[in-house]
Design a protein around this motif. Structure first.
Motif, PDB file in Angstrom:
ATOM      1  N   GLN A  97      85.312  35.110  48.606  1.00 50.92           N
ATOM      2  CA  GLN A  97      86.044  33.887  48.276  1.00 50.92           C
ATOM      3  C   GLN A  97      86.058  32.931  49.464  1.00 50.92           C
ATOM      4  N   PHE A  98      86.298  33.454  50.652  1.00 48.52           N
ATOM      5  CA  PHE A  98      86.307  32.623  51.855  1.00 48.52           C
ATOM      6  C   PHE A  98      84.937  31.986  52.079  1.00 48.52           C
ATOM      7  N   ALA A  99      83.888  32.797  51.942  1.00 49.79           N
ATOM      8  CA  ALA A  99      82.531  32.277  52.123  1.00 49.79           C
ATOM      9  C   ALA A  99      82.214  31.200  51.082  1.00 49.79           C
ATOM     10  N   ASN A 100      82.609  31.427  49.839  1.00 43.95           N
ATOM     11  CA  ASN A 100      82.379  30.435  48.786  1.00 43.95           C
ATOM     12  C   ASN A 100      83.055  29.110  49.124  1.00 43.95           C
ATOM     13  N   GLU A 101      84.298  29.188  49.574  1.00 38.84           N
ATOM     14  CA  GLU A 101      85.033  27.966  49.914  1.00 38.84           C
ATOM     15  C   GLU A 101      84.344  27.201  51.028  1.00 38.84           C
ATOM     16  N   LYS A 102      83.912  27.898  52.070  1.00 47.06           N
ATOM     17  CA  LYS A 102      83.275  27.233  53.209  1.00 47.06           C
ATOM     18  C   LYS A 102      81.930  26.627  52.812  1.00 47.06           C
ATOM     19  N   VAL A 103      81.141  27.347  52.034  1.00 48.73           N
ATOM     20  CA  VAL A 103      79.843  26.822  51.595  1.00 48.73           C
ATOM     21  C   VAL A 103      80.041  25.594  50.726  1.00 48.73           C
ATOM     22  N   ASN A 104      81.006  25.635  49.830  1.00 47.53           N
ATOM     23  CA  ASN A 104      81.251  24.493  48.946  1.00 47.53           C
ATOM     24  C   ASN A 104      81.774  23.285  49.724  1.00 47.53           C
ATOM     25  N   GLU A 105      82.594  23.511  50.748  1.00 46.10           N
ATOM     26  CA  GLU A 105      83.064  22.398  51.583  1.00 46.10           C
ATOM     27  C   GLU A 105      81.894  21.708  52.270  1.00 46.10           C
ATOM     28  N   VAL A 106      81.008  22.511  52.833  1.00 45.11           N
ATOM     29  CA  VAL A 106      79.845  21.954  53.531  1.00 45.11           C
ATOM     30  C   VAL A 106      78.947  21.209  52.553  1.00 45.11           C
ATOM     31  N   LYS A 107      78.712  21.786  51.393  1.00 47.33           N
ATOM     32  CA  LYS A 107      77.858  21.131  50.404  1.00 47.33           C
ATOM     33  C   LYS A 107      78.460  19.810  49.949  1.00 47.33           C
ATOM     34  N   LYS A 108      79.761  19.784  49.746  1.00 46.47           N
ATOM     35  CA  LYS A 108      80.401  18.542  49.303  1.00 46.47           C
ATOM     36  C   LYS A 108      80.286  17.461  50.365  1.00 46.47           C
ATOM     37  N   LYS A 109      80.414  17.826  51.618  1.00 47.58           N
ATOM     38  CA  LYS A 109      80.253  16.852  52.698  1.00 47.58           C
ATOM     39  C   LYS A 109      78.810  16.371  52.776  1.00 47.58           C
ATOM     40  N   TYR A 110      77.887  17.305  52.663  1.00 57.16           N
ATOM     41  CA  TYR A 110      76.467  16.976  52.810  1.00 57.16           C
ATOM     42  C   TYR A 110      75.951  16.126  51.651  1.00 57.16           C
ATOM     43  N   TYR A 111      76.406  16.436  50.440  1.00 57.63           N
ATOM     44  CA  TYR A 111      75.926  15.729  49.252  1.00 57.63           C
ATOM     45  C   TYR A 111      76.928  14.694  48.746  1.00 57.63           C
ATOM     46  N   ALA A 112      77.811  14.216  49.594  1.00 60.02           N
ATOM     47  CA  ALA A 112      78.827  13.246  49.179  1.00 60.02           C
ATOM     48  C   ALA A 112      78.199  11.947  48.684  1.00 60.02           C
ATOM     49  N   ASP A 113      77.039  11.582  49.199  1.00 56.84           N
ATOM     50  CA  ASP A 113      76.380  10.337  48.795  1.00 56.84           C
ATOM     51  C   ASP A 113      75.842  10.394  47.376  1.00 56.84           C
ATOM     52  N   ASP A 114      75.395  11.562  46.935  1.00 54.70           N
ATOM     53  CA  ASP A 114      74.773  11.685  45.621  1.00 54.70           C
ATOM     54  C   ASP A 114      75.372  12.874  44.869  1.00 54.70           C
ATOM     55  N   PRO A 115      76.534  12.696  44.231  1.00 52.45           N
ATOM     56  CA  PRO A 115      77.176  13.819  43.542  1.00 52.45           C
ATOM     57  C   PRO A 115      76.398  14.326  42.342  1.00 52.45           C
TER      58      PRO A 115
END
Length: 157
Positions: A97-115
């Motif tokens: 669960q912790f790993a999922n949260e961290k990966v999703n946070e990074v992905k959301k930051k990285y792909y914020a321009d094109d959801p």
């Protein structure tokens, strides 16, 4: 040669990631804190080394105490195989669960321009199978090797 090339690539990627991090605002703050800590260390290195030794001894003793506690519970029957399995599954679930949260946070930051990007979808790691080798019978659960290692460690001290 192939192993050397992989090592060089991993080193270069790590260096690039560190350089990028240090160029961000949080990276600059981290660098400033690290510089202050290093300056303090340079003034009193013996104090910091002694503190590190004390912490290492403290954590080592905590690990030994925890092991002995679990060993005692295992021998008295307070702790069963099912308890160990459920605890392992719970910890693995928490880690996933912790790993999922961290990966999703990074992905959301990285792909914020094109959801609409497919890679921006949430990632979910699943913990289905946990394999723990344990003896079939309680007679096989022998801690004599561990007891011998512990007594040798105590003799060295």
């Amino acid at each position: 040669m192939d192993k050397f090339l992989k090592t060089v690539i991993i080193g270069a990627a790590s260096g690039a990631a560190a350089a990028y991090f240090l160029s961000t605002e949080k990276g600059k703050e981290f660098k400033a804190k690290l510089t202050k800590a290093y300056q303090a260390y340079k003034q009193e290195p013996e104090h910091y080394q002694q503190t590190a030794k004390e912490k290492a001894a403290e954590y080592s003793q905590l690990a030994v105490d925890t092991f002995n506690d679990y060993k005692e519970k295992w021998q008295t029957g307070e702790l069963t195989k099912d308890d160990l399995l459920s605890a392992a599954k719970e910890k693995a679930g928490q880690a996933a669960q912790f790993a999922n949260e961290k990966v999703n946070e990074v992905k959301k930051k990285y792909y914020a321009d094109d959801p609409s990007d497919a890679a921006a979808e949430d990632v979910t790691a699943e913990v289905d199978d946990i394999i723990i080798d344990y003896p079939e019978t309680d007679d096989e659960a022998d801690f004599s090797d561990t007891e011998q290692n512990q007594s040798e460690t105590e003799e060295k001290q």
